[in-house]
Write a protein that holds these residues in place. Structure first.
Motif, short mmCIF file in Angstrom:
data_model
loop_
_atom_site.label_atom_id
_atom_site.label_comp_id
_atom_site.label_asym_id
_atom_site.label_seq_id
_atom_site.Cartn_x
_atom_site.Cartn_y
_atom_site.Cartn_z
N VAL A 28 44.65 43.80 36.06
CA VAL A 28 45.78 43.01 35.57
C VAL A 28 46.46 42.29 36.74
O VAL A 28 46.83 41.12 36.63
CB VAL A 28 46.80 43.91 34.84
N GLY A 29 46.62 43.01 37.86
CA GLY A 29 47.26 42.40 39.02
C GLY A 29 46.46 41.24 39.60
O GLY A 29 47.01 40.18 39.91
N VAL A 30 45.15 41.44 39.73
CA VAL A 30 44.28 40.39 40.28
C VAL A 30 44.25 39.17 39.36
O VAL A 30 44.37 38.03 39.81
CB VAL A 30 42.86 40.92 40.51
N VAL A 31 44.11 39.43 38.05
CA VAL A 31 44.07 38.33 37.08
C VAL A 31 45.39 37.57 37.09
O VAL A 31 45.42 36.33 37.07
CB VAL A 31 43.76 38.85 35.66
N GLY A 32 46.51 38.31 37.13
CA GLY A 32 47.82 37.66 37.17
C GLY A 32 48.01 36.83 38.42
O GLY A 32 48.53 35.72 38.36
N LEU A 33 47.57 37.37 39.55
CA LEU A 33 47.70 36.64 40.81
C LEU A 33 46.84 35.38 40.80
O LEU A 33 47.30 34.29 41.18
CB LEU A 33 47.29 37.55 41.98
N LEU A 34 45.59 35.52 40.36
CA LEU A 34 44.70 34.36 40.28
C LEU A 34 45.23 33.35 39.27
O LEU A 34 45.16 32.13 39.50
CB LEU A 34 43.28 34.79 39.89
N GLY A 35 45.77 33.86 38.16
CA GLY A 35 46.34 32.96 37.16
C GLY A 35 47.50 32.17 37.74
O GLY A 35 47.64 30.97 37.48
N GLY A 36 48.34 32.82 38.54
CA GLY A 36 49.45 32.13 39.18
C GLY A 36 48.98 31.06 40.15
O GLY A 36 49.54 29.96 40.22
N VAL A 37 47.94 31.38 40.91
CA VAL A 37 47.39 30.42 41.87
C VAL A 37 46.81 29.21 41.15
O VAL A 37 47.04 28.06 41.54
CB VAL A 37 46.32 31.09 42.76
N VAL A 38 46.04 29.48 40.09
CA VAL A 38 45.45 28.37 39.32
C VAL A 38 46.54 27.52 38.67
O VAL A 38 46.46 26.30 38.63
CB VAL A 38 44.46 28.91 38.27
N LEU A 39 47.58 28.19 38.14
CA LEU A 39 48.70 27.45 37.54
C LEU A 39 49.40 26.58 38.57
O LEU A 39 49.80 25.45 38.28
CB LEU A 39 49.69 28.42 36.91
N VAL A 46 54.97 30.79 39.64
CA VAL A 46 55.72 31.71 40.49
C VAL A 46 55.85 33.07 39.82
O VAL A 46 55.67 34.12 40.45
CB VAL A 46 57.12 31.14 40.82
N TYR A 47 56.15 33.07 38.53
CA TYR A 47 56.27 34.32 37.78
C TYR A 47 54.97 35.11 37.82
O TYR A 47 54.96 36.32 38.04
CB TYR A 47 56.67 34.03 36.33
N PHE A 48 53.84 34.44 37.60
CA PHE A 48 52.57 35.14 37.56
C PHE A 48 52.17 35.68 38.93
O PHE A 48 51.61 36.77 39.04
CB PHE A 48 51.48 34.22 37.01
N VAL A 49 52.45 34.94 39.98
CA VAL A 49 52.14 35.43 41.33
C VAL A 49 52.95 36.69 41.64
O VAL A 49 52.43 37.69 42.12
CB VAL A 49 52.41 34.34 42.38
N ILE A 50 54.25 36.64 41.34
CA ILE A 50 55.12 37.80 41.60
C ILE A 50 54.69 38.98 40.74
O ILE A 50 54.61 40.13 41.22
CB ILE A 50 56.59 37.44 41.31
N SER A 51 54.38 38.74 39.46
CA SER A 51 53.96 39.79 38.56
C SER A 51 52.64 40.42 39.03
O SER A 51 52.49 41.65 39.03
CB SER A 51 53.79 39.24 37.14
N GLY A 52 51.70 39.59 39.45
CA GLY A 52 50.42 40.10 39.94
C GLY A 52 50.59 40.95 41.18
O GLY A 52 49.95 42.00 41.32
N LEU A 53 51.43 40.51 42.09
CA LEU A 53 51.66 41.29 43.32
C LEU A 53 52.31 42.64 43.01
O LEU A 53 52.00 43.64 43.67
CB LEU A 53 52.56 40.47 44.27
N ARG A 54 53.17 42.66 42.02
CA ARG A 54 53.82 43.93 41.64
C ARG A 54 52.79 44.92 41.14
O ARG A 54 52.84 46.12 41.46
CB ARG A 54 54.87 43.67 40.58
N PHE A 55 51.86 44.47 40.32
CA PHE A 55 50.81 45.37 39.82
C PHE A 55 49.93 45.87 40.95
O PHE A 55 49.50 47.03 40.95
CB PHE A 55 49.95 44.64 38.78
N LEU A 56 49.65 45.03 41.92
CA LEU A 56 48.75 45.41 43.02
C LEU A 56 49.43 46.34 44.03
O LEU A 56 48.74 47.08 44.74
CB LEU A 56 48.24 44.15 43.73
N THR A 57 50.74 46.27 44.11
CA THR A 57 51.45 47.09 45.11
C THR A 57 52.16 48.30 44.49
O THR A 57 52.81 49.06 45.18
CB THR A 57 52.51 46.23 45.83
#
Length: 223
Positions: free
Chosen positions: A73-84, A211-222
């Motif tokens: 979930v974290g990786v997908v969210g982070l990648l989704g934020g980057v693509v967005l 920005v929301y997706f990048v922050i959300s993805g980082l939270r799941f990964l950390t």
């Protein structure tokens, strides 16, 4: 319920931002609208919907095994934020440069001419093939689409079908039909200045959501 509506509205705005940008399906809606009239929009969207239905099935099949793991979930969210972010900046830059006005007609010329030689069923098939063969579409669904799909899983299958899938397809149908109708009835295009403003605002919105997706993805990964 309020959270579902908020997530749905952002999903529809992100989807609309992608729909507004010139792409193979919208290009064919223009070229085929000129040849066949307004009916070209729904026919192409039907083919597009078949590809997206298959993608939804693939996502649903992966939920119980892979997609629910926090790391995924974290990786997908982070990648989704980057693509967005990449998508939002590209949309905004295209609007500022005026690159969102005349491109679609030329982009779909070859595909449009091929589809024109056959009946409605072939036009549906063309919509399917053009969609499935678009690398950007695959990347978008593997990152952005999957990120939003995971958000909708909290609300059950009905919410996924109605708000996530049907809501997204309704935008595709509306836009493709509008393009085909404007060209098919001889009324021309949407005024370029208006189109640029709408697309520019959509680009800014997509950047904000990234920005929301990048922050959300980082939270799941950390976590």
């Amino acid at each position: 319920m309020a959270e579902l509506w908020v997530i749905s509205l952002t999903w529809w705005m992100v989807s609309l931002s992608g729909v507004l940008m010139p792409g193979p399906v919208s290009a064919m809606a223009i070229t085929e609208g000129a040849r066949r009239g307004p009916a070209a929009g729904p026919l192409l969207t039907a083919g597009h919907a078949l590809a997206e239905g298959a993608m939804l099935g693939a996502l649903a099949a992966g939920v119980s095994t892979v997609l629910r793991q926090p790391g995924v979930v974290g990786v997908v969210g982070l990648l989704g934020g980057v693509v967005l972010a990449w998508m939002g900046w590209g949309i905004l830059r295209a609007a500022l440069r005026g690159e969102v006005v005349a491109h679609p007609a030329t982009a779909g010329e070859a595909a449009g001419e091929t589809a024109s030689r056959a009946g409605p069923a072939h036009l549906v098939r063309a919509g399917l093939v053009v969609t499935a063969g678009n690398p950007y579409w695959l990347l978008w669904w593997a990152t952005v689409g999957t990120s939003y799909f995971l958000l909708f899983t909290r609300f059950g299958p009905l919410a996924i079908f109605l708000f996530f899938f049907i809501g997204h397809l309704a935008l595709d149908l509306g836009w493709n039909t509008l393009l085909a109708t404007l060209v098919g009835t001889g009324r021309g295009r949407i005024p370029p200045a208006v189109y640029r403003v709408v697309v520019g605002v959509a680009g800014l919105f997509v950047l904000a959501v990234s920005v929301y997706f990048v922050i959300s993805g980082l939270r799941f990964l950390t976590a």
